[in-house]
Write a protein that holds these residues in place. Structure first.
Motif, short mmCIF file in Angstrom:
data_model
loop_
_atom_site.label_atom_id
_atom_site.label_comp_id
_atom_site.label_asym_id
_atom_site.label_seq_id
_atom_site.Cartn_x
_atom_site.Cartn_y
_atom_site.Cartn_z
N LEU A 5 32.80 36.14 51.80
CA LEU A 5 32.70 36.43 50.37
C LEU A 5 31.77 35.46 49.66
CD1 LEU A 5 36.41 37.32 49.60
CD2 LEU A 5 34.45 38.86 49.66
N LYS A 6 31.39 34.40 50.34
CA LYS A 6 30.44 33.45 49.75
C LYS A 6 29.11 34.13 49.46
CE LYS A 6 28.64 30.46 52.41
NZ LYS A 6 27.32 29.99 52.66
N ASP A 7 28.73 35.09 50.29
CA ASP A 7 27.47 35.81 50.13
C ASP A 7 27.66 37.21 49.56
OD1 ASP A 7 26.07 33.63 51.24
OD2 ASP A 7 26.53 34.33 53.26
N ALA A 8 28.86 37.50 49.08
CA ALA A 8 29.16 38.82 48.54
C ALA A 8 28.56 38.96 47.14
CB ALA A 8 30.68 39.02 48.47
N PRO A 9 28.50 40.18 46.64
CA PRO A 9 28.04 40.36 45.26
C PRO A 9 28.89 39.54 44.28
CG PRO A 9 28.20 42.47 46.36
CD PRO A 9 28.79 41.46 47.29
N ARG A 10 28.25 39.09 43.23
CA ARG A 10 28.90 38.18 42.28
C ARG A 10 30.22 38.73 41.74
NH1 ARG A 10 27.07 33.79 39.70
NH2 ARG A 10 27.90 33.28 37.66
N ARG A 11 30.27 40.00 41.44
CA ARG A 11 31.48 40.60 40.88
C ARG A 11 32.65 40.49 41.86
NH1 ARG A 11 31.19 46.55 38.66
NH2 ARG A 11 31.03 45.58 36.64
N LEU A 12 32.41 40.78 43.11
CA LEU A 12 33.47 40.70 44.12
C LEU A 12 33.95 39.26 44.29
CD1 LEU A 12 35.21 42.10 46.21
CD2 LEU A 12 33.34 41.84 47.85
N ARG A 13 33.01 38.32 44.29
CA ARG A 13 33.40 36.92 44.44
C ARG A 13 34.20 36.44 43.23
NH1 ARG A 13 29.94 31.62 46.24
NH2 ARG A 13 31.64 30.18 45.88
N VAL A 14 33.82 36.86 42.02
CA VAL A 14 34.57 36.47 40.82
C VAL A 14 35.98 37.05 40.87
CG1 VAL A 14 34.69 36.84 38.31
CG2 VAL A 14 32.55 36.10 39.36
N ILE A 15 36.12 38.28 41.32
CA ILE A 15 37.44 38.89 41.45
C ILE A 15 38.30 38.09 42.44
CG2 ILE A 15 38.67 40.92 42.33
CD1 ILE A 15 36.37 42.61 41.16
N PHE A 16 37.73 37.75 43.58
CA PHE A 16 38.46 36.99 44.59
C PHE A 16 38.87 35.61 44.07
CE2 PHE A 16 38.31 33.87 48.08
CZ PHE A 16 39.43 34.30 48.79
N GLU A 17 37.92 34.90 43.47
CA GLU A 17 38.20 33.55 42.96
C GLU A 17 39.24 33.61 41.84
OE1 GLU A 17 36.80 30.58 43.94
OE2 GLU A 17 35.00 31.16 45.03
N SER A 18 39.15 34.60 40.98
CA SER A 18 40.12 34.75 39.89
C SER A 18 41.51 35.05 40.44
CB SER A 18 39.70 35.87 38.94
OG SER A 18 38.45 35.59 38.39
N TYR A 19 41.57 35.91 41.44
CA TYR A 19 42.85 36.23 42.07
C TYR A 19 43.49 34.97 42.65
CZ TYR A 19 46.10 37.91 45.60
OH TYR A 19 47.21 38.09 46.38
N CYS A 20 42.72 34.19 43.39
CA CYS A 20 43.25 32.95 44.00
C CYS A 20 43.75 31.99 42.93
CB CYS A 20 42.19 32.27 44.85
SG CYS A 20 41.83 33.12 46.39
N LEU A 21 42.93 31.76 41.92
CA LEU A 21 43.29 30.82 40.87
C LEU A 21 44.51 31.31 40.07
CD1 LEU A 21 42.52 28.19 39.45
CD2 LEU A 21 41.07 29.53 37.95
N GLY A 22 44.51 32.59 39.72
CA GLY A 22 45.61 33.14 38.93
C GLY A 22 46.94 33.14 39.68
N LEU A 23 46.93 33.58 40.92
CA LEU A 23 48.16 33.62 41.70
C LEU A 23 48.67 32.22 41.98
CD1 LEU A 23 50.21 35.48 42.98
CD2 LEU A 23 48.84 35.47 45.05
#
Length: 96
Positions: free
Chosen positions: A68-86
């Motif tokens: 996901l480091k090289d994924a599209p920005r939107r997907l990476r933001v979703i993943f990072e937000s999910y991790c931080l939020g949970l």
């Protein structure tokens, strides 16, 4: 791009993945040590530390092994937000 350049990039990627894997092993040992009653006098503080370490591991696995480091920005933001939020929700539940 020449074959030599491709080989160098592939080798650098394998080295990075190996270092991340090694870091995950070290962090797993750290979380085991924290969870078995060392490092903190409070069980709540130890639990919060273990959860934070677990989400650090989740983030590393997502970024480096699921690429996901090289994924599209939107997907990476979703993943990072999910991790931080949970992680934040779990820490609030543990602290409360």
């Amino acid at each position: 791009m020449t074959q030599a350049e491709i080989g160098e990039r592939s080798s650098a990627g394998r080295n990075r993945v190996f270092l991340v894997w090694l870091g995950l092993i070290i962090v797993t040992c750290l979380s085991f040590w924290l969870g078995s009653g060392h490092g903190f006098s409070s069980a709540t503080a130890a639990n919060i530390a273990v959860v934070a370490v677990a989400f650090l591991k989740v983030r590393c696995i997502g970024l480096y092994f699921m690429e996901l480091k090289d994924a599209p920005r939107r997907l990476r933001v979703i993943f990072e937000s999910y991790c931080l939020g949970l992680c934040a929700v779990l820490i609030v539940l543990l602290a409360g």
